[in-house]
Design a protein around this motif. Structure first.
Motif, mmCIF file in Angstrom:
data_model
loop_
_atom_site.group_PDB
_atom_site.id
_atom_site.type_symbol
_atom_site.label_atom_id
_atom_site.label_comp_id
_atom_site.label_asym_id
_atom_site.label_seq_id
_atom_site.Cartn_x
_atom_site.Cartn_y
_atom_site.Cartn_z
ATOM 1 N N GLN A 134 0.828 -1.207 0.000
ATOM 2 C CA GLN A 134 0.000 0.000 0.000
ATOM 3 C C GLN A 134 0.865 1.261 0.000
ATOM 4 O OE1 GLN A 134 -2.232 -0.888 3.554
ATOM 5 N NE2 GLN A 134 -4.005 -1.655 2.420
ATOM 6 N N PHE A 135 1.946 1.222 0.766
ATOM 7 C CA PHE A 135 2.858 2.372 0.830
ATOM 8 C C PHE A 135 3.430 2.666 -0.549
ATOM 9 C CE2 PHE A 135 6.644 4.770 1.845
ATOM 10 C CZ PHE A 135 6.278 5.538 2.939
ATOM 11 N N GLN A 136 3.834 1.612 -1.279
ATOM 12 C CA GLN A 136 4.402 1.803 -2.614
ATOM 13 C C GLN A 136 3.367 2.361 -3.568
ATOM 14 O OE1 GLN A 136 7.552 1.692 -1.351
ATOM 15 N NE2 GLN A 136 7.879 1.415 -3.544
ATOM 16 N N ARG A 137 2.124 1.960 -3.416
ATOM 17 C CA ARG A 137 1.077 2.492 -4.283
ATOM 18 C C ARG A 137 0.810 3.968 -3.999
ATOM 19 N NH1 ARG A 137 0.536 -2.727 -4.791
ATOM 20 N NH2 ARG A 137 -0.655 -3.622 -6.536
ATOM 21 N N VAL A 138 0.960 4.372 -2.746
ATOM 22 C CA VAL A 138 0.808 5.781 -2.409
ATOM 23 C C VAL A 138 1.962 6.593 -3.008
ATOM 24 C CG1 VAL A 138 0.798 7.464 -0.513
ATOM 25 C CG2 VAL A 138 -0.569 5.375 -0.345
ATOM 26 N N LEU A 139 3.184 6.069 -2.922
ATOM 27 C CA LEU A 139 4.315 6.751 -3.549
ATOM 28 C C LEU A 139 4.117 6.850 -5.059
ATOM 29 C CD1 LEU A 139 7.457 5.278 -1.697
ATOM 30 C CD2 LEU A 139 6.272 7.447 -1.294
ATOM 31 N N LEU A 140 3.582 5.789 -5.644
ATOM 32 C CA LEU A 140 3.303 5.810 -7.077
ATOM 33 C C LEU A 140 2.230 6.849 -7.402
ATOM 34 C CD1 LEU A 140 3.589 4.658 -9.928
ATOM 35 C CD2 LEU A 140 1.991 2.836 -9.270
ATOM 36 N N ALA A 141 1.191 6.916 -6.576
ATOM 37 C CA ALA A 141 0.145 7.915 -6.788
ATOM 38 C C ALA A 141 0.713 9.319 -6.757
ATOM 39 C CB ALA A 141 -0.949 7.757 -5.727
ATOM 40 N N ARG A 142 1.614 9.564 -5.833
ATOM 41 C CA ARG A 142 2.232 10.891 -5.753
ATOM 42 C C ARG A 142 3.010 11.202 -7.027
ATOM 43 N NH1 ARG A 142 5.293 13.491 -0.568
ATOM 44 N NH2 ARG A 142 6.165 15.305 -1.607
ATOM 45 N N ALA A 143 3.684 10.197 -7.575
ATOM 46 C CA ALA A 143 4.438 10.396 -8.816
ATOM 47 C C ALA A 143 3.518 10.659 -10.002
ATOM 48 C CB ALA A 143 5.312 9.175 -9.091
ATOM 49 N N LEU A 144 2.269 10.185 -9.917
ATOM 50 C CA LEU A 144 1.330 10.333 -11.028
ATOM 51 C C LEU A 144 0.562 11.649 -10.986
ATOM 52 C CD1 LEU A 144 -0.204 6.729 -11.135
ATOM 53 C CD2 LEU A 144 1.544 7.687 -12.652
ATOM 54 N N LEU A 145 0.697 12.416 -9.904
ATOM 55 C CA LEU A 145 -0.119 13.622 -9.725
ATOM 56 C C LEU A 145 0.071 14.635 -10.852
ATOM 57 C CD1 LEU A 145 0.128 14.233 -5.882
ATOM 58 C CD2 LEU A 145 -1.950 13.742 -7.181
ATOM 59 N N PRO A 148 2.796 12.435 -15.519
ATOM 60 C CA PRO A 148 4.146 12.431 -16.100
ATOM 61 C C PRO A 148 4.198 11.835 -17.502
ATOM 62 C CG PRO A 148 3.922 10.646 -14.510
ATOM 63 C CD PRO A 148 2.674 11.482 -14.389
ATOM 64 N N ASP A 149 5.122 12.387 -18.293
ATOM 65 C CA ASP A 149 5.469 11.785 -19.588
ATOM 66 C C ASP A 149 6.410 10.606 -19.370
ATOM 67 O OD1 ASP A 149 4.216 13.929 -21.223
ATOM 68 O OD2 ASP A 149 5.785 15.152 -20.288
ATOM 69 N N LEU A 150 7.231 10.696 -18.320
ATOM 70 C CA LEU A 150 8.199 9.656 -17.986
ATOM 71 C C LEU A 150 8.070 9.314 -16.520
ATOM 72 C CD1 LEU A 150 10.660 7.862 -18.681
ATOM 73 C CD2 LEU A 150 12.120 9.818 -18.109
ATOM 74 N N LEU A 151 7.870 8.038 -16.222
ATOM 75 C CA LEU A 151 7.769 7.540 -14.856
ATOM 76 C C LEU A 151 9.054 6.785 -14.527
ATOM 77 C CD1 LEU A 151 5.947 7.161 -12.343
ATOM 78 C CD2 LEU A 151 5.061 5.076 -13.439
ATOM 79 N N ILE A 152 9.738 7.220 -13.464
ATOM 80 C CA ILE A 152 11.014 6.606 -13.061
ATOM 81 C C ILE A 152 10.815 5.909 -11.717
ATOM 82 C CG2 ILE A 152 13.410 7.030 -12.411
ATOM 83 C CD1 ILE A 152 13.487 9.350 -14.299
ATOM 84 N N LEU A 153 11.210 4.635 -11.663
ATOM 85 C CA LEU A 153 11.064 3.849 -10.434
ATOM 86 C C LEU A 153 12.423 3.276 -10.047
ATOM 87 C CD1 LEU A 153 8.494 2.848 -12.580
ATOM 88 C CD2 LEU A 153 7.579 2.441 -10.313
ATOM 89 N N ASP A 154 12.916 3.682 -8.881
ATOM 90 C CA ASP A 154 14.235 3.248 -8.412
ATOM 91 C C ASP A 154 14.063 2.114 -7.406
ATOM 92 O OD1 ASP A 154 16.841 2.953 -7.680
ATOM 93 O OD2 ASP A 154 17.107 4.978 -6.899
ATOM 94 N N GLU A 155 14.102 0.875 -7.903
ATOM 95 C CA GLU A 155 13.916 -0.316 -7.071
ATOM 96 C C GLU A 155 12.689 -0.148 -6.175
ATOM 97 O OE1 GLU A 155 17.065 -2.640 -5.659
ATOM 98 O OE2 GLU A 155 18.617 -1.577 -6.765
ATOM 99 N N ALA A 156 11.585 0.215 -6.813
ATOM 100 C CA ALA A 156 10.378 0.589 -6.070
ATOM 101 C C ALA A 156 9.732 -0.580 -5.346
ATOM 102 C CB ALA A 156 9.362 1.230 -7.021
ATOM 103 N N THR A 157 10.103 -1.815 -5.658
ATOM 104 C CA THR A 157 9.482 -2.964 -4.993
ATOM 105 C C THR A 157 10.386 -3.557 -3.920
ATOM 106 O OG1 THR A 157 10.334 -4.510 -6.657
ATOM 107 C CG2 THR A 157 8.163 -3.543 -7.063
ATOM 108 N N GLN A 158 11.437 -2.841 -3.566
ATOM 109 C CA GLN A 158 12.341 -3.339 -2.528
ATOM 110 C C GLN A 158 11.561 -3.568 -1.236
ATOM 111 O OE1 GLN A 158 15.550 -0.776 -0.907
ATOM 112 N NE2 GLN A 158 16.926 -2.298 -1.758
ATOM 113 N N GLY A 159 11.674 -4.755 -0.678
ATOM 114 C CA GLY A 159 10.976 -5.082 0.556
ATOM 115 C C GLY A 159 9.659 -5.795 0.347
ATOM 116 N N LEU A 160 9.164 -5.840 -0.894
ATOM 117 C CA LEU A 160 7.933 -6.571 -1.172
ATOM 118 C C LEU A 160 8.260 -8.029 -1.487
ATOM 119 C CD1 LEU A 160 5.950 -4.087 -3.467
ATOM 120 C CD2 LEU A 160 5.973 -4.254 -0.967
ATOM 121 N N ASP A 161 7.321 -8.935 -1.183
ATOM 122 C CA ASP A 161 7.532 -10.322 -1.558
ATOM 123 C C ASP A 161 7.274 -10.484 -3.054
ATOM 124 O OD1 ASP A 161 4.762 -10.272 -1.834
ATOM 125 O OD2 ASP A 161 4.383 -11.485 -0.049
ATOM 126 N N GLN A 162 7.531 -11.691 -3.567
ATOM 127 C CA GLN A 162 7.441 -11.881 -5.014
ATOM 128 C C GLN A 162 6.041 -11.623 -5.569
ATOM 129 O OE1 GLN A 162 8.854 -15.599 -6.520
ATOM 130 N NE2 GLN A 162 8.536 -15.030 -8.653
#
Length: 275
Positions: A134-145, A148-162
């Motif tokens: 849920q936290f990652q989805r909130v960070l993603l939502a903030r990036a989408l506000l 964007p033409d370009l979405l950059i994710l820096d190891e955005a799933t670190q800490g999530l299970d597979q």
């Protein structure tokens, strides 16, 4: 490297040519060439300390180039999802308030961004009460506000299970389709992001090799490390570069070393001499 029909006839969102950058006295990037087009998903992989995060910061303008050229499409809007973000758990802050920092956004914009990010219904929740996904989805939502033409994710799933990682990357692929944005991802989870990527680029201070996902998947080095599927425990992508660049990339250090030469289906190899 295969190209999508019509993709190269338009101006790129971002292009780097001969890009070199340093942190202090240490050269972190050397002679990097990179192009990202609208609607394209590009994944950067490489070992720890290989310059992946620095490359992201160069693109967003946070780290200056020592040499080379960076070009953005006119009016380019970038959305950035960081590797991690620490929020004091004792600080009362709802998701809605978080989305309005540092400047307020409308309820409609916040709701739309959360819906796109798969976080509908989270606006009233405390940030400290969110699960990792849920936290990652909130960070993603903030990036989408800012749409964007370009979405950059820096190891955005670190800490999530597979399963959580796989679901997040499916969401990114869906967003690419819905919004038509380009996506640049940094990840060590090559076998998870493979299906969503148009190109996979291996970085170790310079671009060592790159290729379409089906080429990477068919390479013996990839199969030796990850098998042919995406099930099972997450494996770290450890890329050994004790080789001459004209011999291709060798992989190793996953329980035991694997050294292979690339065959015809292996990723493209680039020859770059470190400066």
């Amino acid at each position: 490297m295969p190209q999508l029909p019509g993709r190269r006839c338009v101006s790129p969102l971002v292009s780097l040519t001969g890009a070199s950058a340093s942190l202090g006295t240490q050269e972190v990037l050397s002679g990097v060439d990179l192009r990202i087009d609208r609607g394209e998903i590009v994944t950067i992989v490489g070992p720890n300390g290989s310059g992946k995060s620095t490359l992201m910061r160069v693109i967003i303008g946070a780290v200056p180039l020592r040499q080379g050229r960076l070009e953005h499409a006119p009016g380019l809007r970038i959305g950035y999802v960081p590797q991690k973000l620490h929020i004091d758990p004792t600080l009362p802050m709802t998701v809605r308030r978080f989305l309005s920092l540092p400047r307020r956004v409308s309820d409609a914009a916040a709701t739309e961004a959360l819906t796109h990010a798969g976080g509908a219904g989270l606006a009233g929740r405390q940030m400290s009460d969110l699960s990792g996904g849920q936290f990652q989805r909130v960070l993603l939502a903030r990036a989408l506000l800012n749409r964007p033409d370009l979405l950059i994710l820096d190891e955005a799933t670190q800490g999530l299970d597979q399963p959580g990682s796989a679901a997040f990357y499916r969401l990114i692929e869906q967003l690419r389709t819905e919004l038509g944005c380009g996506v640049l991802m940094v990840s060590h989870e090559l076998h998870v992001v493979m299906a969503a990527s148009d190109r996979v680029i291996c970085l170790n201070h310079h671009v060592c090799c790159e290729g379409a996902p089906e080429h990477v998947a068919s390479a013996p080095e990839y199969r030796a490390l990850f098998g042919t599927g995406t099930q099972g425990a997450l494996a770290l992508y450890r890329h050994q570069h004790d080789h001459h660049h004209d011999e291709g990339c060798s992989h190793g250090d996953h329980d035991h070393a694997h050294d292979h030469d690339h065959d015809a289906e292996a990723p493209t190899t680039h020859s770059h001499e470190a400066r």
